[in-house]
Design an enzyme around this catalytic site. Structure first.
Site, short mmCIF file in Angstrom:
data_model
loop_
_atom_site.label_atom_id
_atom_site.label_comp_id
_atom_site.label_asym_id
_atom_site.label_seq_id
_atom_site.Cartn_x
_atom_site.Cartn_y
_atom_site.Cartn_z
N LYS A 126 0.94 -1.05 -0.02
CA LYS A 126 0.04 -0.25 -0.09
C LYS A 126 0.84 1.12 0.03
O LYS A 126 2.12 1.26 0.43
CB LYS A 126 -0.93 0.01 1.29
CG LYS A 126 -2.27 0.75 1.25
CD LYS A 126 -3.28 -0.09 0.53
CE LYS A 126 -4.47 0.88 0.33
NZ LYS A 126 -5.64 0.00 -0.18
N ASP A 166 -6.95 4.44 -4.06
CA ASP A 166 -7.48 4.33 -2.93
C ASP A 166 -8.47 5.77 -2.54
O ASP A 166 -8.48 6.45 -3.67
CB ASP A 166 -6.78 3.86 -2.02
CG ASP A 166 -7.43 3.30 -0.74
OD1 ASP A 166 -7.57 2.15 -0.62
OD2 ASP A 166 -7.41 4.14 0.28
N1 GLU Z 1 -7.71 0.40 -2.70
C1 GLU Z 1 -8.33 -0.79 -2.98
C2 GLU Z 1 -8.32 -1.78 -1.93
O1 GLU Z 1 -8.34 -1.27 -0.61
C3 GLU Z 1 -7.67 -1.56 -4.39
C4 GLU Z 1 -6.41 -1.87 -4.38
C5 GLU Z 1 -6.20 -2.23 -5.89
O2 GLU Z 1 -6.78 -2.42 -6.72
O3 GLU Z 1 -4.91 -2.88 -5.99
O4 GLU Z 1 -8.19 -2.99 -1.88
#
Ligand code: GLU
Length: 446
Positions: A126, A166
């Site tokens: 992340k 996100d």
């Molecule tokens: N931010 C999204 C999550 O919390 C998607 C992450 C992504 O698609 O890599 O899963």
């Protein structure tokens, strides 16, 4: 909590001081793992859990950029590459003033198990920044994204680390990030980011996937009790990408959605949210949610500073942000007859709220299962990029539906196997954990 796990948790707290959201995410996983470490003490003995709590790599960097007034602004950028046992690090970027290392680590930690649960070959990571996009012009957003990528590019790649969106990062931001990556590397490497626009490597259904998936998960849970989303009254919080698509899918499945919110308050609409109007206000105009009630009139109203969870409903899809639903709200919802809750956001329920829900017999879908549709569809986007293919909406939607159904069944079946039938929190955490732990064990001391 198991004494062995408690000791380990205390060590994690000590080694990561002040990171309360990360502590909370670790605690939730550890609470759920009791039955598995009882049966398989080797997971603790081999240090797997301790290793899992330590990110493989943490990158923190300066993001300098120039605002429209010619002033130099400095933000902090993060990318936490948490676990690559199952595949390249995968997870979104969050641009929000609340971002600090503890937030990115909680999100990255959750992502490991969520991604494992999807059944796709993706690790967990992340990133993000404490940059506040609110009130910034398009040109400022672009310059910020370009500066952010000027550092990030050296750490990512289709086989290494694949960021996505996100909070605060949507198709516009992914576009600016991708453009800068392409300029620096001179590669049209579509698999380096997901959530791209449709004409340059994006996947159909990716924009809808998180919200759609959360509602599909709620529907699956309800079906275990002979019900479905059809005819439910739904409470949604938030009004970003996840919330809007949770509203859309709920309505498609025959439910009435009563609420939506933003940081200024919430709207309740007894006739059911008019999604087109809400999209116009929030997505097109990027306005405040009060404008929805002003323009909609009728039996809709805006409540400033109120709590959206005071509204009675049978299904809740919290889709705003972490810890938005506390123990008091949980008790109110339970009193008002809540039947099911699926977490559209990451960790929107406090730990106490989750305990109340489970104790009261509410069907409770934790984020790492219920909101996994987003990242799962990112993995489908990666598949399309790798094969230079584009799939139709229907084909991709069917795949998402199948992934959510399998994921739901795996959580349920795992909860059963470990003696906590119907407990999706236990099921999701154990199923995700075992998959990653076994891969790590097979790969040696990594
Ligand atoms: N931010 C999204 C999550 O919390 C998607 C992450 C992504 O698609 O890599 O899963």
């Amino acid at each position: 909590m198991e004494p062995g796990l408690e000791k380990l948790r205390d060590e994690v707290f000590r080694r990561n001081p002040g990171e309360s959201e990360f502590h909370q995410a670790v605690t939730e996983v550890f609470e759920a793992l009791g039955p598995v470490v009882n049966r398989h003490p080797e997971y603790v003995e081999s240090g797997i859990l301790r290793r899992m709590c330590e990110p493989e790599r943490q990158i923190i960097f300066r993001v300098p950029w120039v605002d429209d007034n010619g002033h130099v602004q400095i933000n902090r950028g993060f990318r936490v590459e948490f676990n690559s046992a199952l595949g390249p690090y995968k997870g979104g970027l969050r641009f929000h003033p609340s971002v600090y290392l503890g937030i990115i680590k909680f999100l990255g930690f959750e992502q490991i198990f969520k991604n494992a649960l999807t059944g796709m070959p993706i690790g967990g990571g992340k990133g993000g920044s404490d940059f506040n996009p609110a009130g910034r012009t398009d040109a400022e957003i672009m310059r910020f994204c370009q500066s952010f990528m000027t550092e990030l590019y050296r750490h990512i790649g289709e086989y290494t680390d694949v960021p996505a969106g996100d909070i605060g990062v949507g198709t516009r931001e992914i576009g600016y990030l991708f453009g800068q990556y392409k300029r620096i590397t001179n590669r049209f490497e579509s698999g380096v980011l997901t959530g791209k626009g449709m004409s340059w490597g994006g996947s159909l259904v990716r924009p809808e996937a998180t919200g759609y998936g959360a509602v599909m998960f709620a529907d699956q849970m309800l079906r275990t009790r002979g019900a479905s989303m059809d005819g439910q009254t739904v409470l949604v919080s938030g009004s970003g990408n996840v919330a809007l698509n949770a509203i859309a899918k709920s309505q498609q499945l025959g439910a009435t959605v009563l609420t939506a919110s933003d940081s200024s308050g919430y709207v309740v609409d007894e006739d059911g949210i008019d999604l087109e109007l809400l999209r116009q206000v929030k997505e097109v105009r990027r306005g405040r949610i009060a404008e929805y009630a002003e323009e909609r009139g009728g039996r809709s109203r805006f409540v400033a500073d109120g709590c959206v969870w005071d509204v009675p409903g049978t299904v809740a899809i919290p889709s705003a942000t972490q810890n938005e639903l506390d123990d008091k709200s949980a008790l109110t919802l339970i009193d008002n007859g809540l039947v099911a809750l699926a977490e559209g956001a990451n960790m929107p329920c406090t730990q106490k709220a989750t305990e109340h829900m489970i104790h009261a017999g509410v069907l409770f879908g934790p984020g790492k299962a219920a909101n996994a549709g987003g990242v799962a569809t990112s993995a489908l986007e990666m598949q399309q990029n790798a094969s230079r293919d584009t799939w139709s909406f229907e084909y991709t939607h069917d795949k998402l539906e199948q992934i959510m159904t399998d994921l739901h069944d795996r959580c349920l079946e795992t909860a059963d196997r470990y003696g906590t039938p119907g407990n999706y929190v236990v099921g999701a955490n154990i199923a995700g954990f075992v998959k990653v732990a076994d891969a790590m064990l097979a790969q040696g001391v990594i």
